[in-house]
Design a protein around this motif. Structure first.
Motif, PDB file in Angstrom:
ATOM      1  N   UNK B 260       0.830  -1.203   0.000  1.00  0.00           N
ATOM      2  CA  UNK B 260       0.000   0.000   0.000  1.00  0.00           C
ATOM      3  C   UNK B 260       0.863   1.251   0.000  1.00  0.00           C
ATOM      4  N   UNK B 264       0.881   4.244  -2.681  1.00  0.00           N
ATOM      5  CA  UNK B 264       0.655   5.604  -2.209  1.00  0.00           C
ATOM      6  C   UNK B 264       1.814   6.495  -2.612  1.00  0.00           C
ATOM      7  N   UNK B 267       1.568   7.359  -6.220  1.00  0.00           N
ATOM      8  CA  UNK B 267       0.535   8.377  -6.454  1.00  0.00           C
ATOM      9  C   UNK B 267       1.051   9.753  -6.066  1.00  0.00           C
ATOM     10  N   UNK B 289      -6.019  17.701  -5.971  1.00  0.00           N
ATOM     11  CA  UNK B 289      -6.588  16.356  -5.854  1.00  0.00           C
ATOM     12  C   UNK B 289      -6.997  15.886  -7.231  1.00  0.00           C
ATOM     13  N   UNK B 290      -7.126  14.619  -7.360  1.00  0.00           N
ATOM     14  CA  UNK B 290      -7.446  14.047  -8.661  1.00  0.00           C
ATOM     15  C   UNK B 290      -8.839  14.487  -9.097  1.00  0.00           C
TER      16      UNK B 290
ATOM     17  N   UNK C   6     -14.221  17.973  -3.605  1.00  0.00           N
ATOM     18  CA  UNK C   6     -15.237  17.045  -4.091  1.00  0.00           C
ATOM     19  C   UNK C   6     -15.787  16.215  -2.947  1.00  0.00           C
ATOM     20  N   UNK C  10     -12.414   9.823  -4.131  1.00  0.00           N
ATOM     21  CA  UNK C  10     -11.834   9.327  -5.372  1.00  0.00           C
ATOM     22  C   UNK C  10     -11.048   8.063  -5.100  1.00  0.00           C
ATOM     23  N   UNK C  12      -7.944   7.803  -5.415  1.00  0.00           N
ATOM     24  CA  UNK C  12      -6.740   8.198  -4.706  1.00  0.00           C
ATOM     25  C   UNK C  12      -7.035   8.312  -3.209  1.00  0.00           C
ATOM     26  N   UNK C  13      -8.173   8.931  -2.878  1.00  0.00           N
ATOM     27  CA  UNK C  13      -8.539   9.042  -1.468  1.00  0.00           C
ATOM     28  C   UNK C  13      -8.654   7.662  -0.842  1.00  0.00           C
ATOM     29  N   UNK C  15      -7.099   4.976  -1.621  1.00  0.00           N
ATOM     30  CA  UNK C  15      -5.756   4.420  -1.385  1.00  0.00           C
ATOM     31  C   UNK C  15      -5.139   5.030  -0.133  1.00  0.00           C
ATOM     32  N   UNK C  16      -5.280   6.364   0.004  1.00  0.00           N
ATOM     33  CA  UNK C  16      -4.703   7.028   1.172  1.00  0.00           C
ATOM     34  C   UNK C  16      -5.350   6.525   2.446  1.00  0.00           C
ATOM     35  N   UNK C  18      -6.932   3.691   2.939  1.00  0.00           N
ATOM     36  CA  UNK C  18      -6.582   2.287   3.183  1.00  0.00           C
ATOM     37  C   UNK C  18      -5.189   2.193   3.793  1.00  0.00           C
TER      38      UNK C  18
END
Lengths: 422, 290, 175
Positions: B260, B264, B267, B289-290, C6, C10, C12-13, C15-16, C18
Motif C-alpha cells: 500500500x 501511495x 501516487x 486532488x485528482x 469534491x 476518489x 486516490x482518497x 488508497x490514502x 486504506x
C-alpha cells in the motif's frame, strides 16, 4: 505564493498554544513544508529508519528493564524468565537483541551513503561529526547491553573490552580496576553497565536532536551534491519524503521481522546461552558482527598498545573526514576515481568484518593487515591526494536539470563547463 | 569497479588455504525436524518420548532448572493435560518451605516448581563425576557448530536454526568404541566424533531398547537421540510455535502495508514527475486532488 | 491550483485511507505485547495457586496469618464469646450491613477467614485490638469487629473474604 508557507493554526486551541509555545509551527516548518531535494534516492531513507530503530530499542528496552534483574546470580535466569514466562517476553527480547543488529546495519548504510555522496563536506561538517559521536555512543551502548544477559560471551566481552584500557601506559591497570569496581568483572561491573545502558540511549536521543537540527540548518545533501538553487529543486518533506521513508521503513521491517520471528538466534552466539563462568573462556571469542571490522583492526596489529590505538583511531578518524577529503566535488557520481576507491573501501570494511570473525592465524592475519593499511590509507593518503589530482565529471547546473530531463539540460541551455557554479 | 573486483579476487585467493584448514570436527548431519521452517510445529508425541528419555536417562546427571512442570501442559509444548503434568510433578521430590520448626523438608513437586537439579552445586558434581554435567534447559541453543561461508549466508534464507539440535543428535550417537589409531584419550574420557576435541567426559548414555516406547516408535539410539534433542529444543524455545505463528501474521501485515505504501508513494510522486513546475513547497491543504 | 473539495471520495482518497488504516492497525497491534507484558507473568500466576492450611494447631482465640497471592490471610479461631458478640449485632446499623453468618462457612462459626487488608487504603489491621476485640488498622484508625466488619473509622467496607473451602473439619484450601 513564494518561500515557505507559514504555519496557520487551524483550531482555537492551537492558536492559543502557538502564542505561548510554538510547537505546532516548529513541527510544521521542520517536518511538513521543510524543503528536501527532489532527487533523494532510497539511500536517503535510512535516517528515518535509524530514528525508528532508536525508538524500537528504547521502548523494548524500557519494557525489558521491568523484568530484568541486574545481579550476577539472577541476571541470566531473569532473561530466561523473560523468554519463558513474561507475556510476549520472547518477542520483546528478540526484538531488542535483533534490533541492535538492525540499528547498526542501518547506521552503516547511512554512513556509507554519506561517504559516497560527500554529505560531510562544507557546510555539513558538524552534522557529520555529530553522526560519528552517535556511532561511538551506539557502540558503547550496544556493548554494555550485550553484557547484561550475563552469558559466557557477555562476561568475556566485558573482560576483553575493558582490558583494552590496560594498554594505556602507567594508569592502565588502575583504570581497568576502576571500570570493574573490583579485581575482576563482577557484580559491580554488571550494575554499572546496566545503569549506563539505560542512560546512554537518552544521551543518543539528545545528540540525534542536535544531528537533526544541524541537518535542518545546512539542508540535505543530494545525489548530485549540487545545492538546491530554486524551488523547483525541492519538494515538501511531507508528503514526499515522509511517504518515501515510510515505504522503505516497511520494507526494512520485513527484513527485521524475518530475523526476529524466524531466525532470532542467527545473530546471537550460542555461547551466550551458557551462564557466565569466570573459570572458562569460550574457545572462539568473537564480538557481535557490527564490531568485527574494528576487532579485526585491533588484532591485525601485533603490539597491544598500538592495536588499541588503531582500534580507537579507526573510529575517531571518521570525525576528520570533512578535512581529509580535499575535493571540491561532493558526489561520487562526478568523481570516477573516488568511486573506485570508495567501493574498495566498502569491500575492505566488509572484509575486515569477515576477518574479525576468523581466528587470528595464518593468512587471515596477513589479509587483515593489508585491509587495515588500506582502511587508514583511504583516509590519510587517498582522500587528500585524490582531491588534488582527480579530473571530475561536469556537474549539472541544478538538481532539476539533472533529474527531470534525465541529464538533458532544460530548454535550449548548453551543458555547463566542468565544475561550473551558477 | 575493476579495482574493487581485483581486491576481492586477491582476498579470496589468499583466504582459500586458510578456509581449507578449518575442517577438524565433521559437521553434524542435518536432520528433518517438524519444528523447522516458517510453519514449524513440535511433534507432541516426539516431545513426550523425549521427556521419557530425559527422565529415564539424562536426569540422573543433568538438571532442567529453568523448566517448570506447569509448562508441560502449555500450548505449543508436549501437550500433556494439566492432570498429567500435576502427576509428573508429584513424582519428584523438591525442596519445601521452612515449616513451623524452621526445618526444610522435601515435598512432592507442584506445577509451579521446576525440575530439580541432581546436584546441590558444581563442586558436588565434580566430586562425583570429575566433571560438571551442564544444565539442559537451554542446551539446544547453547550448542552449535561453525557453518562456514557460504552456508551461513544460505541459512538466512532457508531459516536453518537447528544447529543446536543437529549437534546434540549427532553427539548422542557419535560415540566410537575406541579412538582412531594415534589418538589417546585422557582417563575417564570417551571418544566422540562430533564433540570438539573428541574427548568427552560423558559416557555413552543411550543403548538400543534402553527406554520403553509405547507408541510404536523405534527403540533405537538414533530415535532416542532425535527425541531427546527435539524435547530439549522445546525446553530451550518453549514459545517457538507462537513465535512462528505471530511471525506469519506480522509478515502478511507488513507485506500488505509495504504494498500500500508503495502505491501511495507512486501516487504522491506521480504529480512531481508530471508537473515539475508545481513543486514549490506548500501546505498539504493546497495539494491538488485528482 | 486545482483545489477541489469534491464530496465523492476518489480512488486516490481510497488508497490514502486504506494505507493510513492499515498503518494505524499495525500501530495499535504493536501496543498489545507492550501492554500485556505488564500483567502477571506465567510464574506469578502459577505461584498464586491455592494453598492448604491445617487448622489443628490453632488454639481457641488464636489468630494466624498465612500468605496467599502475596496477601496476608487471617485465620481466626474465635471463642464462644466472640462468636456471640459477632452474631448479636444490629446489622442494619452497620456501615456495611452484613450478618455474621454471611461471613463464615455454615457449621464452621468458630473459623473466621479473611483478607487482612484494610479496605481504606491497604494497610494491615492488627488482630485482637480495638474496642470490638476484632481488628484495628494503625494507619488511619479503622476498627473492625470479630467478624471483620467495619465499625468505626474511614474504611468504607468490611474486610474482604478470600475464596476458600473446608476440605475437612481441620483443613481449608484458600484460593
Amino acid at each position: 505564493m513564494s518561500g515557505h508557507p507559514t504555519y496557520q493554526p487551524q483550531s482555537a486551541f492551537m492558536r492559543w498554544m502557538e502564542r505561548r509555545l510554538p510547537i505546532g509551527g516548529l513541527i510544521y516548518s521542520s517536518f511538513v513544508v521543510y524543503p528536501t531535494p527532489r532527487n533523494l534516492n532510497y539511500w536517503w531513507t535510512f535516517g528515518g529508519i535509524l530514528a525508528f530503530m532508536l525508538g524500537v530499542q528504547i521502548v523494548t528496552g524500557v519494557v525489558l528493564a521491568m523484568h530484568y534483574t541486574p545481579q550476577v546470580d539472577f541476571a541470566f535466569d531473569s532473561v530466561e524468565r523473560i523468554m519463558r514466562d513474561v507475556n510476549y517476553g520472547w518477542l520483546l527480547r528478540y526484538l531488542h537483541a535483533t534490533g541492535a543488529s538492525m540499528f547498526f546495519l542501518a547506521a552503516y548504510i547511512h554512513m556509507f551513503r554519506g561517504m559516497y555522496y560527500g554529505s560531510y563536506k562544507d557546510p555539513r561538517e558538524v552534522l557529520w561529526i555529530l553522526g560519528v559521536i552517535l556511532l561511538l555512543l551506539m557502540i558503547i551502548t550496544g556493548f554494555m547491553g550485550y553484557v547484561l544477559p550475563w552469558g559466557q560471551m557477555s562476561f568475556w566481552a566485558a573482560t576483553v573490552i575493558t582490558n583494552l584500557f590496560s594498554a594505556i601506559p602507567l594508569v592502565g591497570e588502575p583504570i581497568v580496576t576502576w571500570l570493574w569496581g573490583g579485581y575482576a568483572v563482577g557484580n559491580p561491573t554488571l550494575n554499572r553497565f546496566y545503569s549506563l545502558h539505560y542512560l546512554l540511549p537518552f544521551v543518543i536521543v539528545g545528540v540525534v536532536v542536535l544531528h537533526i537540527w544541524a541537518l535542518h540548518v545546512a539542508g540535505q545533501n543530494n545525489p548530485t551534491g549540487v545545492e538546491p538553487k530554486s524551488e523547483e529543486d525541492t519538494v515538501a518533506f511531507t508528503p514526499y519524503a515522509t511517504i518515501k521513508d515510510s515505504f522503505l521503513l516497511a520494507v526494512f521491517c520485513i527484513l527485521f521481522a524475518w530475523f526476529v520471528f524466524y531466525i532470532p538466534n542467527f545473530l546471537l552466539a550460542p555461547d551466550n546461552y551458557i551462564p557466565a563462568n569466570p573459570a572458562v573462556t569460550p574457545t572462539h571469542i568473537v564480538p557481535e558482527w557490527y564490531y568485527l571490522p574494528f576487532y579485526a583492526i585491533l588484532r591485525a596489529i601485533p603490539n597491544k598498545l598500538f592495536g588499541v590505538m588503531a582500534l580507537g583511531a579507526s573510529i575517531l578518524i571518521l570525525a576528520f573526514l570533512p578535512w581529509l577529503d580535499t575535493s571540491k566535488v561532493r558526489s561520487a557520481r562526478y568523481r570516477p576515481l573516488y568511486r573506485q576507491f570508495f567501493w574498495v573501501f566498502v569491500i575492505v570494511c566488509v572484509g575486515l568484518g569477515w576477518l574479525g570473525g576468523k581466528p587470528p592465524e595464518g593468512n587471515y592475519v596477513l589479509i587483515a593487515r593489508i585491509f587495515t593499511v588500506y582502511y587508514f590509507a583511504f583516509f590519510l593518503v587517498i582522500l587528500p591526494v585524490l582531491g588534488k589530482v582527480e579530473r571530475t565529471k561536469p556537474l549539472p547546473n541544478s538538481i532539476s536539470e539533472s533529474v527531470l530531463r534525465e541529464g538533458k539540460p532544460i530548454g535550449a541551455q548548453a551543458p555547463p563547463p566542468a565544475g561550473a557554479k551558477v | 569497479m575493476a579495482a574493487a573486483r581485483t581486491i576481492l579476487a586477491l582476498a579470496v585467493s589468499l583466504a582459500a588455504p586458510a578456509l581449507a584448514q578449518e575442517q577438524e570436527t565433521p559437521a553434524p548431519p542435518m536432520n528433518k525436524w517438524s519444528f523447522a521452517g516458517p510453519f514449524g510445529k513440535y511433534d507432541r508425541a516426539q516431545l513426550q518420548r523425549g521427556l521419557k528419555v530425559y527422565r529415564e536417562v539424562c536426569q540422573v546427571c543433568h538438571g532442567l532448572k529453568l523448566v517448570a512442570f506447569r509448562t508441560l501442559a502449555d500450548p505449543g509444548g508436549p501437550g500433556f493435560t494439566i492432570a498429567q503434568a500435576t502427576a509428573i510433578a508429584a513424582e519428584y521430590q523438591v525442596k519445601g518451605e521452612p515449616d513451623d520448626q524452621g526445618e526444610v523438608k522435601d515435598r512432592p513437586g507442584r506445577l509451579a516448581d521446576v525440575f530439580p537439579t541432581p546436584f546441590p552445586n558444581d563442586q558436588a558434581a565434580r566430586a562425583r563425576y570429575n566433571a560438571v554435567p551442564p544444565d539442559l534447559s537451554v542446551i539446544a541453543k547453547a550448542r552449535g557448530y561453525e557453518r562456514g561461508f557460504p552456508r551461513w549466508v544460505g541459512d538466512i534464507f532457508t531459516q536453518y536454526q537447528e544447529q543446536g539440535v543437529d549437534y546434540l543428535t549427532a553427539l548422542l550417537h557419535g560415540y566410537r568404541d575406541s579412538p582412531p589409531a594415534g589418538v589417546t584419550l585422557p582417563p575417564g574420557n570417551f571418544y566422540n566424533e562430533y564433540f570438539p576435541g573428541h574427548a568427552i567426559a560423558m559416557p555413552p548414555p543411550l543403548t538400543d531398547k534402553r527406554v520403553d516406547y509405547t507408541d510404536g516408535a523405534p527403540m533405537t539410539v538414533e530415535q532416542y537421540a532425535k527425541d531427546i534433542s527435539a524435547f530439549l529444543m522445546w525446553t530451550a524455545e518453549p514459545h517457538l510455535e507462537a513465535r512462528k505463528r505471530v511471525g506469519m501474521q506480522v509478515f502478511i501485515f507488513l507485506i500488505v502495508l509495504a504494498g500500500l505504501l508503495y502505491f501511495t508513494k507512486k501516487k504522491v510522486w506521480h504529480e512531481v514527475e508530471l508537473h515539475p513546475e508545481k513543486l514549490k513547497p506548500r501546505p498539504p491543504s493546497e495539494y491538488p486532488r485528482a | 491550483m486545482t483545489t477541489m473539495s469534491s464530496a465523492e471520495p476518489t480512488r486516490r482518497d481510497f488508497l490514502y485511507i486504506a494505507t493510513a488504516s492499515v498503518a494505524a492497525f499495525g500501530a495499535a497491534a504493536t501496543l498489545v505485547p507492550l501492554i500485556a507484558q505488564m500483567n502477571p507473568d506465567a510464574s506469578t500466576i502459577a505461584a498464586g495457586a491455592p494453598i492448604e492450611v491445617d487448622l489443628t494447631p490453632i488454639a481457641d482465640g488464636q489468630v494466624i496469618k498465612v500468605f496467599w497471592r502475596g496477601k496476608p490471610i487471617y485465620v481466626n479461631h474465635r471463642t464462644k464469646k466472640q462468636i456471640e458478640e459477632a452474631q448479636n449485632v444490629d446489622v442494619a446499623k452497620l456501615p456495611d450491613p452484613q450478618p455474621d453468618s454471611a461471613r463464615v462457612k455454615p457449621g464452621h462459626d468458630q473459623w473466621q477467614v479473611l483478607i487482612g487488608i484494610c479496605t481504606h487504603l491497604g494497610c494491615i489491621p492488627i488482630a485482637h485490638q480495638g474496642p470490638y476485640d476484632g481488628y484495628f488498622c494503625p494507619c488511619h484508625g479503622s476498627v473492625y469487629d470479630t467478624s471483620g466488619r467495619i465499625r468505626q473509622g474511614p474504611a468504607p467496607l468490611n474486610l474482604a473474604l478470600p475464596p476458600y473451602e473446608f476440605l475437612s473439619d481441620t483443613k481449608i484450601r484458600i484460593g
